[in-house]
Design an enzyme around this catalytic site. Structure first.
Site, PDB file in Angstrom:
ATOM      1  N   LYS A 179      37.144  38.554  25.049  1.00  6.86           N
ATOM      2  CA  LYS A 179      37.008  37.132  24.727  1.00  6.86           C
ATOM      3  C   LYS A 179      37.808  36.738  23.499  1.00  6.86           C
ATOM      4  CE  LYS A 179      32.674  36.162  27.036  1.00  6.86           C
ATOM      5  NZ  LYS A 179      31.288  35.745  26.942  1.00  6.86           N
ATOM      6  N   LYS A 220      36.646  39.775  37.376  1.00  6.14           N
ATOM      7  CA  LYS A 220      35.283  39.396  37.760  1.00  6.14           C
ATOM      8  C   LYS A 220      35.176  37.877  37.832  1.00  6.14           C
ATOM      9  CE  LYS A 220      33.206  38.892  33.277  1.00  6.14           C
ATOM     10  NZ  LYS A 220      32.170  39.013  32.334  1.00  6.14           N
ATOM     11  N   LYS A 234      32.307  32.461  34.241  1.00 13.82           N
ATOM     12  CA  LYS A 234      32.083  31.051  33.889  1.00 13.82           C
ATOM     13  C   LYS A 234      33.276  30.497  33.127  1.00 13.82           C
ATOM     14  CE  LYS A 234      27.278  31.799  32.778  1.00 13.82           C
ATOM     15  NZ  LYS A 234      27.076  32.564  31.544  1.00 13.82           N
TER      16      LYS A 234
END
Ligand code: TYM
Length: 321
Positions: free
Chosen positions: A108, A189, A192
């Site tokens: 991230k 994957k 969101k």
């Protein structure tokens, strides 16, 4: 057995969250289990207060609609004092190196010029979520496994340094759909935070959108419906989703499907059958704010009552108070 798990309102809930986590929480929930909306976690990247509040509400409604028992639900920030107090104790138990090694922090944070300090420390907040409530089992998808391991490490270290206060938890993955992949890029994957949502099936997508996303799912040019995650990741992902929705193995799900078109249609219909009732019930709940408010308030009270003694014991053991 007490179980606990959470979901973060950092974007709209998708099929991976549902099959890998929420659906299972509903199926397995027993007395004393806790499932919560981890709204504090949604602040580790730039966030918008209004969206955070409405996202929290929406997730609460989805969890209820999916069948997670009302008396096991709470919102993390309703217990912000308890969760943050324990986070501090655990930050004083965790090393900088351990936090830096977390894969999600690297993923991230990658490519960003500046990241919030909380992105680094968030797995410690997650450990506090788990340990505060005496959790034995943490049902999560594959991407959260490393964080649950950290919670185990911190529980053991705290206990051996200050005395036995915490239950040492363990992570449990679902039998199927532990890592649902992006339909447009099956090497990633489903997430969101995906930049464009073409490969992400959102729980509240209307049926025609769900069908379109499956029609456009990336496969390969081998033309054989076979379960081979290495060689045919796109097809394998569809088979895993189909299998998770129909309760068979991916190999069994492949039987009788002659073409990719058939596979995509069968998967889309199985997903719609699974999600339809949840979507409808969620809309009803969101239209009745009083019911959601009541569930939220009762859940917070119950969770707070039950964790108070453990927090006091941890503070005392560490020499506070
Ligand atoms: P979050 O909100 O990213 O995800 C919620 C749950 O969904 C699972 N999941 C998936 N499962 C299968 N396939 C996917 N593509 C997929 N994407 C997500 C996640 O593994 C997770 O189980 N930090 C956590 C929330 C949290 C938590 C906790 C969980 C906060 N405190 C304490 C357990 C215990 C998170 O952001 O999950």
């Amino acid at each position: 057995m007490t179980r606990l798990s959470g979901i973060t309102p950092s974007g709209d809930i998708h099929l991976g969250n549902y099959l890998g986590a929420v659906r299972r929480w509903a199926a397995e929930a027993g007395p004393g289990d806790l499932y919560f909306v981890s709204d504090l976690h949604a602040m580790t990247l730039a966030h918008e207060p209004k969206r955070l509040r409405s996202g929290t509400r929406q997730l609460l409604a989805v969890m209820l609609a999916a069948g997670v028992p009302a008396d096991s639900l709470f919102v993390q920030s309703d217990l912000v004092r308890e969760h943050m107090a324990l986070t501090w104790l655990l930050e004083c138990t965790c090393t900088f190196g351990e936090a830096q090694r977390m894969i999600q922090f690297k993923e991230k944070g990658a490519g960003r010029e500046s990241v919030r300090l909380s992105l680094l420390t968030y797995p410690v907040l997650m450990a506090a979520d788990i340990l505060l409530h005496g959790t034995e089992e943490v049902p999560v998808g594959e991407d959260q496994r490393q964080h649950v391991e950290l919670a185990r490490t911190l529980a053991q270290r705290f206990n051996s340094t200050y005395g036995e206060v915490f239950v040492v938890p363990r992570g449990v993955l679902p039998a199927a759909a532990a890592r649902v992949r992006d339909l447009a890029d099956p090497t990633r994957k489903m997430s969101k935070s995906s930049a464009e949502g073409n490969g992400v099936v959102y729980l509240l997508d209307p049926p025609e959108v769900v069908r379109r996303k499956f029609r456009r799912a990336v496969t390969d040019n081998l033309g054989e419906v076979r379960y081979d995650p290495e060689g045919q990741p796109g097809v394998a992902n569809l088979l895993e989703i189909l299998a998770a929705c129909t309760g068979v193995t991916p190999e069994r799900a492949a039987a009788g499907l002659g073409s990719y078109r058939e596979l995509k249609e069968a998967t889309a219909e199985a997903v719609l059958a699974e999600l339809g009732p949840v979507r409808e019930r969620t809309a009803e709940l969101l239209a009745d704010p009083a019911e959601l408010d009541a569930v939220r308030a009762a859940g917070a009270e119950l969770a707070r009552e039950r964790c108070g003694k453990r927090l006091d014991a941890a503070l005392a053991a560490a020499g506070l108070g």
